[in-house]
Design a protein around this motif. Structure first.
Motif, short mmCIF file in Angstrom:
data_model
loop_
_atom_site.label_atom_id
_atom_site.label_comp_id
_atom_site.label_asym_id
_atom_site.label_seq_id
_atom_site.Cartn_x
_atom_site.Cartn_y
_atom_site.Cartn_z
N MET A 1 0.84 -1.21 0.00
CA MET A 1 0.00 0.00 0.00
C MET A 1 0.87 1.25 0.00
O MET A 1 1.75 1.41 0.85
CB MET A 1 -0.88 0.03 1.26
CG MET A 1 -1.97 -0.99 1.29
SD MET A 1 -3.33 -0.54 0.22
CE MET A 1 -4.44 0.19 1.38
N LYS A 2 0.62 2.11 -0.92
CA LYS A 2 1.39 3.35 -1.03
C LYS A 2 0.68 4.46 -0.24
O LYS A 2 -0.48 4.75 -0.48
CB LYS A 2 1.51 3.73 -2.51
CG LYS A 2 2.65 4.65 -2.80
CD LYS A 2 2.85 4.73 -4.31
CE LYS A 2 3.95 5.74 -4.61
NZ LYS A 2 4.01 6.08 -6.02
N THR A 3 1.42 5.03 0.70
CA THR A 3 0.84 6.05 1.58
C THR A 3 1.46 7.41 1.29
O THR A 3 2.68 7.54 1.19
CB THR A 3 1.14 5.71 3.06
OG1 THR A 3 0.71 4.37 3.33
CG2 THR A 3 0.41 6.67 3.99
N ALA A 4 0.61 8.42 1.16
CA ALA A 4 1.09 9.79 0.98
C ALA A 4 0.53 10.66 2.10
O ALA A 4 -0.55 10.38 2.65
CB ALA A 4 0.66 10.33 -0.37
N ILE A 5 1.26 11.71 2.44
CA ILE A 5 0.82 12.65 3.48
C ILE A 5 0.56 14.01 2.85
O ILE A 5 1.36 14.49 2.03
CB ILE A 5 1.88 12.80 4.59
CG1 ILE A 5 2.05 11.48 5.35
CG2 ILE A 5 1.51 13.92 5.56
CD1 ILE A 5 3.12 11.51 6.44
N ILE A 6 -0.57 14.60 3.23
CA ILE A 6 -0.87 15.99 2.86
C ILE A 6 -0.74 16.82 4.13
O ILE A 6 -1.48 16.61 5.09
CB ILE A 6 -2.30 16.12 2.29
CG1 ILE A 6 -2.49 15.22 1.08
CG2 ILE A 6 -2.60 17.59 1.96
CD1 ILE A 6 -3.94 15.14 0.59
N LEU A 7 0.21 17.74 4.13
CA LEU A 7 0.39 18.64 5.27
C LEU A 7 -0.27 19.98 4.92
O LEU A 7 0.15 20.66 3.98
CB LEU A 7 1.88 18.85 5.57
CG LEU A 7 2.21 19.88 6.65
CD1 LEU A 7 1.59 19.51 8.00
CD2 LEU A 7 3.71 20.07 6.79
#
Length: 193
Positions: A1-7
């Motif tokens: 699973m590819k996880t991205a973060i939006i700050l």
């Protein structure tokens, strides 16, 4: 699973009267601290969403090492910033899930971000949210099946709307310090380190 973060760091800190992104906390500017924690986590990528006075805010961190999106519509509310970040990530990174985090929650650490990823995998839930002050909120991780719903939010609607609409698919993590956000000078006085 590819996880991205939006700050999310696009706001004008109107209640504080100066940019909270640049406040010093534990020896670092808040925005740099948030970026460092995001990069220490198990997430695969990160995008920082800026808006108000973005050239000034960029002075608070090494922008050459971080993906940035400028949300020209930041005044329309948080939904527009989250959506700007999500559109960017879908185009560039194709994540399976995204974590939303705010620049003004100083106690968010990489361990908490990793726990969101872990609990989502462990429980099979589509959303893992933090609980504090009798509510559910950010940081929160959303499975890609919620991306369209997030993209349909309007103005000042936050992710909480999507969380509460899908409670059967939510796992909660206790995070009492999530209630600490730095909105006013009084908040800052309480949390000087």
């Amino acid at each position: 699973m590819k996880t991205a973060i939006i700050l999310l760091a696009a706001g004008s800190s109107s209640r504080l009267g100066r940019p909270k992104q640049l406040i010093e906390f534990q020896g670092k500017k808040l925005i740099q601290k948030a970026i460092d924690e995001a990069k220490k986590s198990k997430a695969d990528s990160l995008v920082v969403v800026l808006g108000w006075n973005h050239e000034l805010i960029k002075t608070g961190f090494d922008s050459s090492q971080t993906s940035i999106v400028i949300n020209e519509s930041w005044e329309q509310g948080m939904a527009t910033s989250m959506q700007a970040g999500l559109r960017f990530l879908r185009e560039k990174e194709h994540p399976d899930q995204v974590i939303l985090m705010l620049v003004d929650q100083p106690y968010v650490e990489s361990k908490l971000l990793d726990r969101l990823i872990l609990e989502k995998e462990r429980t099979g839930k589509g959303i893992v949210a933090c609980s504090y002050s009798d509510t559910l909120g950010v940081p929160v991780i959303f499975d890609q099946k919620y991306f369209e719903e997030l993209l349909m939010l309007k103005g000042s609607d936050g992710a909480k709307k999507v969380i509460l609409r899908n409670k059967a698919d939510v796992f909660e993590i206790e995070f009492p310090l999530g209630a600490v956000d730095l909105d006013t000078e009084d908040d800052l006085l309480l949390f000087k380190d």
